[in-house]
Design an enzyme around this catalytic site. Structure first.
Site, PDB file in Angstrom:
ATOM      1  N   GLU B  50      28.991  15.794  23.308  1.00 45.49           N
ATOM      2  CA  GLU B  50      30.133  15.029  24.370  1.00 45.49           C
ATOM      3  C   GLU B  50      29.966  13.510  24.353  1.00 45.49           C
ATOM      4  OE1 GLU B  50      29.766  15.798  28.368  1.00 45.49           O
ATOM      5  OE2 GLU B  50      31.297  14.846  28.646  1.00 45.49           O
ATOM      6  N   LYS B 130      39.266  16.310  28.787  1.00 44.04           N
ATOM      7  CA  LYS B 130      38.957  16.948  29.373  1.00 44.04           C
ATOM      8  C   LYS B 130      39.456  16.529  30.823  1.00 44.04           C
ATOM      9  CE  LYS B 130      33.961  16.869  31.709  1.00 44.04           C
ATOM     10  NZ  LYS B 130      32.429  16.503  30.636  1.00 44.04           N
ATOM     11  N   CYS B 167      32.807  20.500  28.171  1.00 39.78           N
ATOM     12  CA  CYS B 167      31.039  20.427  29.147  1.00 39.78           C
ATOM     13  C   CYS B 167      31.271  20.982  30.679  1.00 39.78           C
ATOM     14  CB  CYS B 167      30.429  18.337  29.630  1.00 39.78           C
ATOM     15  SG  CYS B 167      28.936  18.525  30.304  1.00 39.78           S
TER      16      CYS B 167
END
Lengths: 310, 310
Positions: B50, B130, B167
């Site tokens: 990331e 995300k 994540c």
């Protein structure tokens, strides 16, 4: 003077992991004795393994096994109600349920893989009917059980609000999530799982580890305790083709998936002290529930992928 | 003669786990070198960590860090397109994205935590923004990023149909499930996660193990490969209060959650050979998708529980 100061957020639970014989009277008697022992050791909620009163009938498709089915006010539940009241404990009681069918004009019956939650005063706190029914070699449950029709709903007991799910439900994150959303502080999984150990021992370890990982993940994703109760022993040992060894390994884990208690592959009663307010702290610290993107979850309502279960 | 017979269902993936400096030019150069090395070693899909080009900016709320944001056709993505084409590899490229706002009459910008999937011919195969954005001490991402607005959708590449999640998405079974339902055969999680190791080392282990368990469970529940790429090293070591150690531990696991590759806490490139048809066999044997009770999952669309993230 009391031995131990009990916080109202603390609850002691016990899981009874047993081998089962073909003598259903004896299975009940032994289980009642073990529950008394757990109560004596301070357990407030006792959870029994899936279909604890009988051999694991899913092992084969056998018409004869329908004789084991009982109503939800039958002998098994009644025995637990008496014991629960005497010992002021909650007893999670899984059994093979027979109920009247929807059409009242016929004699048709419906059969479910059920757990009744008996409260500490002997009353019925609630009932769960297994929602996800497997149909694999050695686990032919669709021959016996209809899909559960009561949904996923937490049950309030004297000591905690609990979610009862049964065995194959373990593999579905959806079940654990909805049960938690409905208020469960501890998820209980009465279970009967094992493997044809002799055949493929490497696979056996992978299945067992996968089973542990999957359930521990529910604790983490939902910031709850998870308590899983499996049976032990070899059943149908004289019918060589389907010799299954139930792998025990009952456990309780906390909100990080960490083991608090973890049984062997032998008969055992395991205990865990659960601090429910600690779970709330973990949940608030992660913020997983507030962080959920419910606006983007509609896809969860689609079947989407076809496999052996259609 | 070819060295290794490649089945069209086999794909070799590489995860690049690195420490990151404050020099974004150097970070890019080093990463390009490592990708070339991975390609030389036979990797067909390479996944970066990331925000690989910069220090982990979520560590504090710093207006200055917006300078790191790039368009999805900026320098970083362009460099990866060139490299992907030269080496015939897929590169999953996470970066801090700036895009024009919805209102075309203003100069307003929108910022996302994004990954572009560059296909093996250098074209853009797809993009993921995300969806779940954390906001915890040391992970102040809501200061920088809007919630992703592209949903969960698998991306077809030359070598496999993949799902990219980033994540914090790791903690949400819903994300892994919908991504799989949309066709993903491998789930990739570019990540930046660590802990204030010095402060509470027992908690550190619990977090790290929980992080591993959670992601391995997605592989099991969905019968897919999971590949997670985390950074390593200590960042902001001179600002004592928020000294974070990124714990590495990048890994690839199979459909039983079993580790195929598992990195240390040091810089590493790890590789895994994924047999996608094996996953299909596992999926058909479990029957989890056919077994899902989508008729009873509406509760998943409710927020239900309030916590620190509202």
């Amino acid at each position: 003077m009391i031995k131990e100061q009990k916080n109202k957020n603390n609850v002691k639970i016990a899981l009874i992991q047993s081998a089962v014989s073909e003598d259903i009277k004896k299975n009940l008697e032994i289980t009642l004795q073990k529950i008394k022992q757990a109560a004596k050791n301070g357990a407030q909620i006792v959870c029994l393994q899936e279909l604890f009163r009988t051999i694991y009938i899913g092992e084969s498709e056998n018409k004869d096994y329908f004789k084991f089915a009982e109503a939800d006010n039958g002998e098994t539940v009644a025995a637990m109600q008496k014991l629960a009241k005497e010992n002021k404990i909650v007893i999670i009681t899984p059994f093979f349920e027979v109920a009247a069918g929807k059409n009242k004009n016929t004699n048709e019956k419906e059969y479910f893989n059920t757990a009744v939650v008996v409260d500490a005063d002997g009353t019925i706190a609630g009932k769960y009917r297994k929602m996800h029914i497997p149909n694999d070699p050695g686990f032919w449950e669709r021959y016996y059980f209809k899909n559960g029709n009561l949904g996923f709903h937490a049950i309030q007991t004297k000591y905690a609000k609990i979610g009862v799910l049964i065995c194959w439900d373990q593999w579905f994150p959806e079940a654990a999530r909805i049960m938690t959303l409905s208020g469960a502080e501890i998820l209980f999984y009465p279970t009967a799982i094992g493997w044809y150990k002799e055949k493929e021992s490497a696979v056996y370890e992978e299945y067992k580890n996968g089973w542990l990982i999957m359930q521990r993940s529910h604790a983490i994703a939902n910031s709850v305790y998870v308590a899983s109760v499996n049976r032990v022993g070899k059943e149908f040992a004289d019918k060589s083709i389907d010799k299954v060894t139930f792998w025990g390994n009952s456990f309780v884990c906390g909100a990080f998936g960490q083991f608090i208690s973890h049984a062997s592959e032998n008969e055992e009663i395991i205990y865990a002290d659960c601090n429910l307010s600690e779970n709330k702290d973990v949940r608030d610290s992660w913020g997983f529930f507030g962080g959920r993107r419910t606006d983007a979850y509609k896809g969860l309502l689609k079947k989407g992928i076809k496999d052996s279960k259609k």
